[in-house]
Design a protein around this motif. Structure first.
Motif, PDB file in Angstrom:
ATOM      1  N   LEU A 208      -9.350  -9.020   8.840  1.00 42.20           N
ATOM      2  CA  LEU A 208      -8.709  -9.486   7.613  1.00 42.20           C
ATOM      3  C   LEU A 208      -7.628  -8.489   7.196  1.00 42.20           C
ATOM      4  CD1 LEU A 208     -11.988 -10.212   5.619  1.00 42.20           C
ATOM      5  CD2 LEU A 208     -10.554 -11.927   6.746  1.00 42.20           C
ATOM      6  N   THR A 209      -6.605  -8.980   6.488  1.00 37.04           N
ATOM      7  CA  THR A 209      -5.590  -8.046   5.984  1.00 37.04           C
ATOM      8  C   THR A 209      -6.203  -7.100   4.962  1.00 37.04           C
ATOM      9  OG1 THR A 209      -4.842  -9.711   4.397  1.00 37.04           O
ATOM     10  CG2 THR A 209      -3.577  -9.507   6.442  1.00 37.04           C
ATOM     11  N   ALA A 210      -7.264  -7.518   4.281  1.00 39.09           N
ATOM     12  CA  ALA A 210      -7.945  -6.624   3.335  1.00 39.09           C
ATOM     13  C   ALA A 210      -8.543  -5.422   4.073  1.00 39.09           C
ATOM     14  CB  ALA A 210      -9.026  -7.376   2.574  1.00 39.09           C
ATOM     15  N   GLU A 211      -9.056  -5.640   5.280  1.00 44.45           N
ATOM     16  CA  GLU A 211      -9.573  -4.524   6.079  1.00 44.45           C
ATOM     17  C   GLU A 211      -8.445  -3.576   6.464  1.00 44.45           C
ATOM     18  OE1 GLU A 211     -13.272  -6.879   8.247  1.00 44.45           O
ATOM     19  OE2 GLU A 211     -11.478  -6.438   9.398  1.00 44.45           O
ATOM     20  N   LEU A 212      -7.305  -4.143   6.828  1.00 42.42           N
ATOM     21  CA  LEU A 212      -6.153  -3.306   7.167  1.00 42.42           C
ATOM     22  C   LEU A 212      -5.690  -2.507   5.957  1.00 42.42           C
ATOM     23  CD1 LEU A 212      -3.993  -2.404   9.203  1.00 42.42           C
ATOM     24  CD2 LEU A 212      -2.615  -4.326   8.403  1.00 42.42           C
ATOM     25  N   ALA A 213      -5.655  -3.138   4.794  1.00 39.92           N
ATOM     26  CA  ALA A 213      -5.246  -2.435   3.567  1.00 39.92           C
ATOM     27  C   ALA A 213      -6.191  -1.272   3.286  1.00 39.92           C
ATOM     28  CB  ALA A 213      -5.207  -3.409   2.388  1.00 39.92           C
ATOM     29  N   ALA A 214      -7.486  -1.506   3.432  1.00 37.58           N
ATOM     30  CA  ALA A 214      -8.463  -0.430   3.201  1.00 37.58           C
ATOM     31  C   ALA A 214      -8.290   0.688   4.225  1.00 37.58           C
ATOM     32  CB  ALA A 214      -9.885  -0.989   3.259  1.00 37.58           C
ATOM     33  N   PHE A 215      -8.051   0.330   5.471  1.00 34.73           N
ATOM     34  CA  PHE A 215      -7.811   1.322   6.524  1.00 34.73           C
ATOM     35  C   PHE A 215      -6.568   2.149   6.198  1.00 34.73           C
ATOM     36  CE2 PHE A 215      -6.062   2.284  10.855  1.00 34.73           C
ATOM     37  CZ  PHE A 215      -7.049   3.185  11.249  1.00 34.73           C
ATOM     38  N   ALA A 216      -5.502   1.473   5.760  1.00 34.11           N
ATOM     39  CA  ALA A 216      -4.252   2.159   5.411  1.00 34.11           C
ATOM     40  C   ALA A 216      -4.464   3.115   4.238  1.00 34.11           C
ATOM     41  CB  ALA A 216      -3.172   1.132   5.074  1.00 34.11           C
ATOM     42  N   ARG A 217      -5.217   2.679   3.223  1.00 39.31           N
ATOM     43  CA  ARG A 217      -5.520   3.566   2.085  1.00 39.31           C
ATOM     44  C   ARG A 217      -6.308   4.783   2.554  1.00 39.31           C
ATOM     45  NH1 ARG A 217      -6.181  -1.380  -0.468  1.00 39.31           N
ATOM     46  NH2 ARG A 217      -8.452  -1.345  -0.214  1.00 39.31           N
ATOM     47  N   GLY A 218      -7.241   4.560   3.480  1.00 40.00           N
ATOM     48  CA  GLY A 218      -8.012   5.676   4.029  1.00 40.00           C
ATOM     49  C   GLY A 218      -7.132   6.671   4.756  1.00 40.00           C
ATOM     50  N   LEU A 219      -6.159   6.175   5.512  1.00 39.18           N
ATOM     51  CA  LEU A 219      -5.226   7.074   6.203  1.00 39.18           C
ATOM     52  C   LEU A 219      -4.439   7.907   5.191  1.00 39.18           C
ATOM     53  CD1 LEU A 219      -3.719   4.783   8.995  1.00 39.18           C
ATOM     54  CD2 LEU A 219      -5.339   6.669   9.297  1.00 39.18           C
ATOM     55  N   GLN A 220      -3.988   7.259   4.123  1.00 38.49           N
ATOM     56  CA  GLN A 220      -3.231   7.986   3.098  1.00 38.49           C
ATOM     57  C   GLN A 220      -4.101   9.030   2.407  1.00 38.49           C
ATOM     58  OE1 GLN A 220      -1.755   4.541   0.919  1.00 38.49           O
ATOM     59  NE2 GLN A 220       0.312   5.114   1.530  1.00 38.49           N
ATOM     60  N   THR A 221      -5.333   8.688   2.098  1.00 41.35           N
ATOM     61  CA  THR A 221      -6.250   9.628   1.450  1.00 41.35           C
ATOM     62  C   THR A 221      -6.509  10.831   2.348  1.00 41.35           C
ATOM     63  OG1 THR A 221      -7.285   7.837   0.212  1.00 41.35           O
ATOM     64  CG2 THR A 221      -8.552   9.876   0.430  1.00 41.35           C
ATOM     65  N   ALA A 222      -6.732  10.563   3.623  1.00 43.17           N
ATOM     66  CA  ALA A 222      -6.968  11.653   4.574  1.00 43.17           C
ATOM     67  C   ALA A 222      -5.744  12.548   4.688  1.00 43.17           C
ATOM     68  CB  ALA A 222      -7.346  11.093   5.939  1.00 43.17           C
ATOM     69  N   ALA A 223      -4.553  11.966   4.700  1.00 40.06           N
ATOM     70  CA  ALA A 223      -3.326  12.760   4.804  1.00 40.06           C
ATOM     71  C   ALA A 223      -3.135  13.637   3.572  1.00 40.06           C
ATOM     72  CB  ALA A 223      -2.122  11.840   4.998  1.00 40.06           C
ATOM     73  N   VAL A 224      -3.415  13.099   2.394  1.00 39.25           N
ATOM     74  CA  VAL A 224      -3.297  13.877   1.151  1.00 39.25           C
ATOM     75  C   VAL A 224      -4.295  15.028   1.163  1.00 39.25           C
ATOM     76  CG1 VAL A 224      -3.678  13.789  -1.350  1.00 39.25           C
ATOM     77  CG2 VAL A 224      -2.326  12.008  -0.231  1.00 39.25           C
ATOM     78  N   ALA A 225      -5.530  14.751   1.579  1.00 39.54           N
ATOM     79  CA  ALA A 225      -6.557  15.798   1.627  1.00 39.54           C
ATOM     80  C   ALA A 225      -6.181  16.883   2.627  1.00 39.54           C
ATOM     81  CB  ALA A 225      -7.911  15.190   1.988  1.00 39.54           C
ATOM     82  N   LEU A 226      -5.636  16.493   3.759  1.00 44.76           N
ATOM     83  CA  LEU A 226      -5.215  17.460   4.768  1.00 44.76           C
ATOM     84  C   LEU A 226      -4.071  18.323   4.245  1.00 44.76           C
ATOM     85  CD1 LEU A 226      -5.555  18.535   7.651  1.00 44.76           C
ATOM     86  CD2 LEU A 226      -3.954  16.772   8.397  1.00 44.76           C
ATOM     87  N   ASP A 227      -3.103  17.686   3.595  1.00 46.12           N
ATOM     88  CA  ASP A 227      -1.991  18.452   3.012  1.00 46.12           C
ATOM     89  C   ASP A 227      -2.488  19.425   1.950  1.00 46.12           C
ATOM     90  OD1 ASP A 227      -0.189  17.193   4.652  1.00 46.12           O
ATOM     91  OD2 ASP A 227       0.543  15.794   3.106  1.00 46.12           O
TER      92      ASP A 227
ATOM     93  N   GLU B 144       0.824  -1.215   0.000  1.00 45.42           N
ATOM     94  CA  GLU B 144       0.000   0.000   0.000  1.00 45.42           C
ATOM     95  C   GLU B 144       0.861   1.269   0.000  1.00 45.42           C
ATOM     96  OE1 GLU B 144      -3.159   0.170  -0.523  1.00 45.42           O
ATOM     97  OE2 GLU B 144      -3.414  -2.004  -0.494  1.00 45.42           O
ATOM     98  N   GLY B 145       2.181   1.098  -0.106  1.00 46.52           N
ATOM     99  CA  GLY B 145       3.074   2.247  -0.222  1.00 46.52           C
ATOM    100  C   GLY B 145       3.670   2.747   1.079  1.00 46.52           C
ATOM    101  N   PHE B 146       3.507   2.015   2.162  1.00 44.70           N
ATOM    102  CA  PHE B 146       4.069   2.434   3.439  1.00 44.70           C
ATOM    103  C   PHE B 146       5.525   2.012   3.557  1.00 44.70           C
ATOM    104  CE2 PHE B 146      -0.289   3.043   4.455  1.00 44.70           C
ATOM    105  CZ  PHE B 146      -0.341   3.882   5.559  1.00 44.70           C
ATOM    106  N   ASP B 147       6.310   2.821   4.224  1.00 42.38           N
ATOM    107  CA  ASP B 147       7.680   2.495   4.613  1.00 42.38           C
ATOM    108  C   ASP B 147       7.551   1.739   5.926  1.00 42.38           C
ATOM    109  OD1 ASP B 147      10.341   2.375   5.265  1.00 42.38           O
ATOM    110  OD2 ASP B 147      10.635   4.542   5.381  1.00 42.38           O
ATOM    111  N   VAL B 148       7.783   0.428   5.900  1.00 34.45           N
ATOM    112  CA  VAL B 148       7.402  -0.461   6.996  1.00 34.45           C
ATOM    113  C   VAL B 148       8.591  -0.883   7.849  1.00 34.45           C
ATOM    114  CG1 VAL B 148       6.363  -2.696   7.513  1.00 34.45           C
ATOM    115  CG2 VAL B 148       5.475  -1.325   5.632  1.00 34.45           C
TER     116      VAL B 148
END
Length: 168
Positions: free
Chosen positions: A137-156, A55-59
């Motif tokens: 599910l990991t799919a739920e985590l992936a969706a949550f992570a995408r949501g965090l990224q979307t929110a961060a982009v919108a905030l920026d 999902e593009g995170f530095d892990v």
């Protein structure tokens, strides 16, 4: 035991290879996580790290048997956007329950979201603080992570457009 250990080794190799295929851009949001003390399983937390890298995170994966205090110290050092804890055992779930409030406090201090999941939480028998996203599910985590990224982009974008000004 031979078959189980060999299968584990193969899955670890595949997940590690998949992680190398993920493209993580400079300045990508960071994530840090682990399996708690009392949870010896390598695969679940490695799978989460692989999904988040995809999902593009530095892990930063701290692996199994990680005390909650060590996770808190890693959060302070890494300054992640997302913290995960994966528990596959009752002992691990007990360790999370005992130390999760301090992890949440440290995570909130750096602006990170916290997600908890794993086989042990599927039954929903543990009560977690409301600030924690519980993944089944990991799919739920992936969706949550995408949501965090979307929110961060919108905030920026809002900050860049003057959206944080009081006069509006």
């Amino acid at each position: 035991v031979f078959i189980e250990h060999r299968a584990t080794a193969i899955v670890v190799e595949v997940l590690t290879l998949l992680r190398t295929l993920a493209v993580v851009e400079e300045g990508a949001p960071r994530a840090v996580g682990c399996a708690p003390a009392g949870d010896p399983y390598v695969i679940p937390t490695l799978a989460v790290a692989t999904v988040l890298a995809g999902e593009g995170f530095d892990v930063t994966n701290l692996g199994p048997e990680t005390p909650m205090l060590s996770l808190s110290l890693a959060i302070e050092r890494v300054q992640p956007a997302l913290v995960w804890i994966s528990s596959s055992t009752a002992t691990g779930a007990d360790a999370i329950s005992a130390g999760v409030e301090s992890v949440v406090q440290v995570a909130q201090g750096v602006g990170a979201a916290v997600a908890v999941g794993g086989r042990w939480y599927e039954g929903g028998s543990y009560r977690l603080p409301a600030e924690i996203f519980q993944c089944r599910l990991t799919a739920e985590l992936a969706a949550f992570a995408r949501g965090l990224q979307t929110a961060a982009v919108a905030l920026d974008a809002a900050k860049g457009a003057g959206g944080d000004r009081a006069d509006g």
